[in-house]
Design a protein around this motif. Structure first.
Motif, mmCIF file in Angstrom:
data_model
loop_
_atom_site.group_PDB
_atom_site.id
_atom_site.type_symbol
_atom_site.label_atom_id
_atom_site.label_comp_id
_atom_site.label_asym_id
_atom_site.label_seq_id
_atom_site.Cartn_x
_atom_site.Cartn_y
_atom_site.Cartn_z
ATOM 1 N N MET A 356 1.022 -0.670 0.481
ATOM 2 C CA MET A 356 -0.125 0.419 0.161
ATOM 3 C C MET A 356 1.210 1.206 0.218
ATOM 4 N N HIS A 357 1.326 2.355 -1.088
ATOM 5 C CA HIS A 357 1.821 3.068 -1.476
ATOM 6 C C HIS A 357 1.517 4.483 -0.593
ATOM 7 N N VAL A 358 1.932 5.625 -0.416
ATOM 8 C CA VAL A 358 2.066 7.028 0.482
ATOM 9 C C VAL A 358 2.809 7.578 -0.575
ATOM 10 N N ALA A 359 2.290 8.367 -0.977
ATOM 11 C CA ALA A 359 3.242 9.704 -2.094
ATOM 12 C C ALA A 359 3.111 10.688 -1.968
ATOM 13 N N ILE A 360 3.616 11.830 -1.699
ATOM 14 C CA ILE A 360 2.974 13.012 -2.146
ATOM 15 C C ILE A 360 2.527 13.482 -3.479
ATOM 16 N N GLY A 361 1.258 13.675 -3.165
ATOM 17 C CA GLY A 361 0.190 14.161 -4.825
ATOM 18 C C GLY A 361 -0.311 12.790 -5.169
ATOM 19 N N ILE A 390 2.633 -4.743 3.119
ATOM 20 C CA ILE A 390 3.207 -3.818 3.649
ATOM 21 C C ILE A 390 3.228 -2.469 2.995
ATOM 22 N N VAL A 391 2.948 -1.324 4.284
ATOM 23 C CA VAL A 391 2.917 0.076 3.948
ATOM 24 C C VAL A 391 4.145 0.581 3.181
ATOM 25 N N TYR A 392 3.415 1.773 2.277
ATOM 26 C CA TYR A 392 5.513 1.554 1.752
ATOM 27 C C TYR A 392 5.542 3.519 1.664
ATOM 28 N N ASP A 393 5.729 3.801 2.429
ATOM 29 C CA ASP A 393 5.380 5.668 2.400
ATOM 30 C C ASP A 393 7.094 6.379 1.644
ATOM 31 N N ARG A 410 3.785 -4.623 7.438
ATOM 32 C CA ARG A 410 5.555 -3.981 7.864
ATOM 33 C C ARG A 410 5.367 -2.566 7.757
ATOM 34 N N VAL A 411 5.297 -1.699 8.622
ATOM 35 C CA VAL A 411 4.516 0.123 8.547
ATOM 36 C C VAL A 411 6.095 0.837 8.008
ATOM 37 N N LEU A 412 6.882 0.961 6.625
ATOM 38 C CA LEU A 412 8.140 1.033 6.280
ATOM 39 C C LEU A 412 8.810 2.844 5.102
ATOM 40 N N SER A 413 9.105 3.273 5.421
ATOM 41 C CA SER A 413 9.462 4.497 5.103
ATOM 42 C C SER A 413 10.927 4.173 3.407
#
Length: 713
Positions: A356-361, A390-393, A410-413
Motif C-alpha cells: 500500500m503506497h503513500v506518496a506526495i500527490g 507492507i505500507v510503504y511511505d 510492515r510500515v516502512l519508509s
C-alpha cells in the motif's frame, strides 16, 4: 507412419479378397463390361426414379445376428482410420476406431436414426479421445438429396490437459454434390496453464500493489469453439472408384487466441466401398498451412451395404455413412509473454507481497501508479486493516494521526535501505535508502507480527508506540521524541517478542519505556533511552528475557524500576543524575539483573536500592553522592541473596551510608571495588544469614567509620 501403412495394407488386402461384385456387372475372364450394353438406355441422374422395394442388398454383418432381422437396408459398420500430419487444432497424426450403428429405419429406408462412436488415439503421446454421437438422416425423393443432422459429445486428453465439448452439424448429400456445416462448443474448463518458464534479469519493480521481477513465459492449451463449412463435387466415377474434391472455410477462436479464420480443401478417393484415401490442406493465421493424408477402411462398407454399388453412389445409398467432421477437439497451444515477470512471494505466508503506497500527490487506491497521499488514507483502506501487507511511505513530509497497524503488517519508509526475504533471497526494496523520512506526530498501535521502520515520531499527548496482548514486534531505525506525562513506549501483556533496534528515544516527563504483565523476550539494541525530568524504564510483573542498552535520566524520580519480576534483565549502561528517589530500584526481583556499567549521581534515597531480590550483578558502575546530599545512601540493600558488586567506585561525601546491607538472605560479594567515604559510616551490615565478602576491595573513610556489623549470623 506405421499406423497409416498398416491401414493401407489392410485396406488393399481386404479390397482384393473381400470386395463382392454383382454377376451382371463383372466378367471374371475379361475384366470388362458387356460391350453390348445399350447406351441409349442411360438416363441422366436427374431423371432416375428409385424404388426401394426393388432394391435387395444384404450386408455381411447380418450374419452376426442370424435370422433376427435386427437391421433393414442399412447395417452396422466399423473400421479404422488414420490421419497422418498436422491439421487445424492438432499436431501429429490421429488414429480412429469407428463404429456406426443404425438404430431406427423406416420401412422404405428413407429415414435412418443412427449411433456413431469413435475411439481416438493421437500419435504424439498415445493420448485418448472419443466421439459419441446420435444422428438422423432422411432421403428426400423430390430433390434426390439426403439431409441429415447429428450431435456429439467429444473428449480429448492432450497429456497436459483434458477437454470436453458438444458438437454437431448438418449435411446435405447428393449424387454428386455434398455440403456440410459443423459446429463445435467446448464445455467445462476450456483453458489450462500447463507450464511456465522464468527469465530473471536481476531487477525488481512495482506493478500495482505488487513487486515483480524478471519475465515469465506461460504455456497454455485452450479448446477452440467454432464452425466449418465445406462443399464438394464428385468429378470422377470409375470401376469401384469415386473421386470427390471439397473446398470450404472455417472459423475458430478460444480465450487468449487469435481468431483462426481460414480455408481448407481436400480430395477423397473411395477406391472401393471399404477403402478410402484422401489428402487435405488448410491455412489460417493461427495454425498456418497444414497438410495431411488419411487412409480408412470400413467393414462391410462405408455405406453399410454389401452388394450395393461400389461407385456412382446415389443420395439414396448414403443414409448409412458416418458424418464427416473434425474428430479431435481443436486445441491451440498458446505462449504468453509476461514482461512484468513473477510476483515476489513472502515465504512466511506463501502469498505475494502486497504493498500500500503513500506518496506526495497521490489520490487514488494505494497502488504504485496511484498511491495514497497520506498514511491516514492508507490506514483507512479496509485492505490495510486486513493485514498481511507492507505500507510503504515514499514521502519526506509531516503528518498527524494515530494508526492501528493490522496483523502481519510492515510500515516502512523509503528513508533507510529496506529489505524483504523472498523466494530469490533477501532483496532491497526499490526506492529505499532515499534518505526521505516522514515525520509523524501521533502514535502507532502495534499488532501481531508487525514492524515500524524508518520514521521520525513525535507526541506530547500520548504514547508514541503501544502494544497490548500481541507479539513478534519490530521497531527499527526510527527516532522517537515524546513529551507525554505517561510512557512513550507502553508494552502490556505481550505474547511474543518485541525488538527495538536503532530507535533512540528522547523523553521529557513521564517514563520512557513501561513493560507490564508480559512473559516474553524484549530487546533494545542500539536504542538508547534518554529522559529529562522523567524516568527511564519501568518493569512490572514481567517474565522472559529483557535487555536494554543505554539508559540516561536527569531529574527524574527513579531511573530504572524493576518490581515483582521473574524476568532475566540486562542493562548495558544506566546513567542517573539527580534522581529524586533512586537511580535503580529492585523490589522482589526473583529473576536476575545484570547491570554492566553506568553512573549514579546525587540520588535522593540511594544510587542503587535493592529489596527482597536475588541474582543481582552490578559491574563497572560509579556512584557519587555529593556533600549536599544529606539523606541518600550509595547502595541500599535489604533481604537480598546472591549479589555481586564488581569493579565499582563509590564516592560518598554526603551524610548517608555508602553501603547499607540489611537482613541478607544469601551471599553478597564486593570484588575489586573501591568505597570512599567522607564522614559518617562507610559500610553497615545489620541482620541476616548471608555471607558478605570483600575481595580486592578497599574501604576508606575520612573523618568517619569504616565498617559497622550488627546482629549478623
Amino acid at each position: 507412419m506405421t499406423r497409416i501403412c498398416l491401414a493401407i495394407t489392410v485396406a488393399l488386402v481386404a479390397w482384393e479378397t473381400c470386395s463382392p461384385l454383382t454377376a451382371g456387372s463383372y466378367n471374371p475372364i475379361s475384366l470388362s463390361f458387356d460391350d453390348s450394353f445399350d447406351d441409349s438406355f442411360r438416363e441422366s441422374p436427374a431423371s432416375v426414379t428409385i424404388y426401394p422395394e426393388e432394391q435387395t442388398y444384404e450386408a455381411d454383418v447380418s450374419e452376426l445376428f442370424g435370422n433376427l432381422n435386427l437391421f433393414g437396408r442399412y447395417h452396422p459398420h466399423f473400421g479404422y482410420r488414420h490421419q497422418l500430419g498436422d491439421t487445424i487444432g492438432r499436431q501429429g497424426g490421429l488414429s480412429s476406431f469407428d463404429l456406426f450403428v443404425p438404430l431406427i429405419e423406416n420401412h422404405d429406408s428413407e429415414w435412418l436414426y443412427f449411433l456413431d462412436v469413435r475411439l481416438l488415439l493421437d500419435d504424439q503421446n498415445n493420448n485418448l479421445g472419443s466421439n459419441l454421437g446420435l444422428g438422423v438422416r432422411r432421403y428426400l425423393a423430390g430433390i434426390q438429396r439426403t439431409i441429415g443432422g447429428y450431435v456429439y459429445f467429444d473428449t480429448r486428453d492432450t497429456g497436459v490437459a483434458s477437454f470436453q465439448q458438444i458438437s454437431g452439424g448438418v449435411d446435405l448429400l447428393g449424387d454428386r454434390w455434398d455440403t456440410r456445416l459443423n459446429w463445435y462448443a467446448p464445455i467445462g474448463e476450456t483453458r489450462t496453464q500447463w507450464g511456465e518458464t522464468f527469465s530473471g534479469d536481476g531487477t525488481y519493480r512495482f506493478v500495482g500493489h505488487y513487486l515483480k521481477t524478471g519475465a515469465v513465459t506461460r504455456y497454455y492449451q485452450a479448446a477452440m469453439s467454432g464452425v466449418d463449412l465445406e462443399t464438394g463435387y464428385k468429378f470422377y466415377s470409375g470401376f469401384n472408384t469415386d473421386v470427390r474434391a471439397y473446398g470450404g472455410i472455417y472459423f475458430f477462436n478460444a480465450q487468449g487466441s487469435q481468431n483462426a479464420s481460414g480455408w481448407k480443401s481436400r480430395i477423397e478417393s473411395r477406391i472401393s466401398d471399404m477403402i478410402s484415401l484422401s489428402a487435405g490442406v488448410q491455412h489460417d493465421p493461427v495454425f498456418k498451412t497444414t497438410v495431411n493424408f488419411t487412409a480408412a477402411i470400413q467393414w462391410p462398407s462405408f455405406s453399410g451395404l454389401k452388394d450395393g454399388p461400389r461407385s456412382n453412389l446415389t443420395a439414396y445409398d448414403r443414409l448409412g455413412e458416418s458424418p464427416e467432421r473434425l474428430r479431435s477437439i481443436l486445441v491451440d497451444n498458446q505462449t504468453v509473454e509476461d514482461p512484468d515477470g513473477v510476483y515476489l512471494i513472502n515465504p512466511a505466508t506463501g502469498n505475494p507481497f502486497y504493498f500500500m503506497h503513500v506518496a506526495i500527490g497521490g489520490n487514488s487506491d494505494g497502488s504504485y501508479e496511484d498511491p495514497y497521499s497520506t498514511l491516514a488514507k492508507a490506514f483507512a483502506d479496509p485492505r490495510t486493516q486486513q493485514g498481511d501487507l507492507i505500507v510503504y511511505d515514499h514521502r519526506n513530509s509531516a503528518e498527524t494521526g494515530n494508526y492501528i497497524v493490522g496483523p502481519d503488517t510492515r510500515v516502512l519508509s523509503t528513508g533507510p535501505a529496506q529489505y524483504i526475504n523472498t523466494e530469490f533471497g533477501v532483496l532491497q526494496l526499490p526506492d529505499s535508502n532515499s534518505g526521505l523520512t516522514p515525520q509523524i506526530t501521533g502514535s502507532f498501535s502495534m499488532n501481531n507480527n508487525t514492524e515500524l521502520n524508518g520514521f521520525d515520531l513525535f507526541n506530547s499527548s500520548g504514547p508514541s508506540i503501544t502494544a497490548s496482548g500481541v507479539g513478534n514486534i519490530l521497531v527499527s531505525r526510527n527516532t522517537i521524541t515524546n513529551a507525554y506525562s505517561g510512557s512513550a513506549i507502553q508494552l502490556t501483556s505481550l505474547t511474543g517478542s518485541a525488538i527495538f533496534d536503532q530507535s533512540p528515544l528522547t523523553k521529557t516527563n513521564g517514563t520512557g519505556v513501561s513493560v507490564l504483565n508480559s512473559s516474553t523476550d524484549i530487546t533494545f539494541t542500539n536504542s538508547p533511552i534518554t529522559a529529562v525530568n522523567g524516568n527511564g524504564v519501568n518493569l512490572l510483573n514481567t517474565r522472559g528475557t529483557i535487555q536494554f542498552g543505554q539508559i540516561t535520566t536527569t531529574n527524574g524520580d527513579i531511573s530504572a524500576s524493576l518490581v515483582n519480576n521473574s524476568a532475566g534483565v540486562t542493562i548495558d549502561s544506566l546513567n542517573s543524575t539527580d534522581a529524586a528517589t533512586s537511580g535503580l530500584v529492585l523490589n522482589n526481583q526473583t529473576g536476575s539483573l545484570t547491570l554492566n556499567g553506568g553512573t549514579f549521581s546525587n540520588s535522593g534515597v540511594a544510587g542503587v536500592q535493592i529489596l527482597n531480590s536475588q541474582n543481582i550483578t552490578l559491574r563497572n558502575i560509579t556512584i557519587a553522592t555529593p556533600v549536599t546530599n544529606t539523606t541518600g545512601d550509595s547502595i541500599l540493600v535489604n533481604g537480598v541473596s546472591n549479589l555481586l558488586v564488581s569493579d565499582n567506585t563509590i564516592t560518598h561525601s554526603g551524610a548517608g551510608t555508602s553501603v547499607s546491607l540489611g537482613n541478607l538472605a544469601g551471599a553478597v560479594t564486593f570484588d575489586q571495588s573501591t568505597i570512599n567515604k567522607t564522614g559518617g559510616l562507610a559500610v553497615s551490615i545489620n541482620g541476616g544469614t548471608g555471607d558478605v565478602t570483600f575481595t580486592n576491595s578497599a574501604i576508606t573513610n575520612t573523618n568517619g567509620d569504616g565498617l559497622d556489623i550488627q546482629t549478623a549470623a
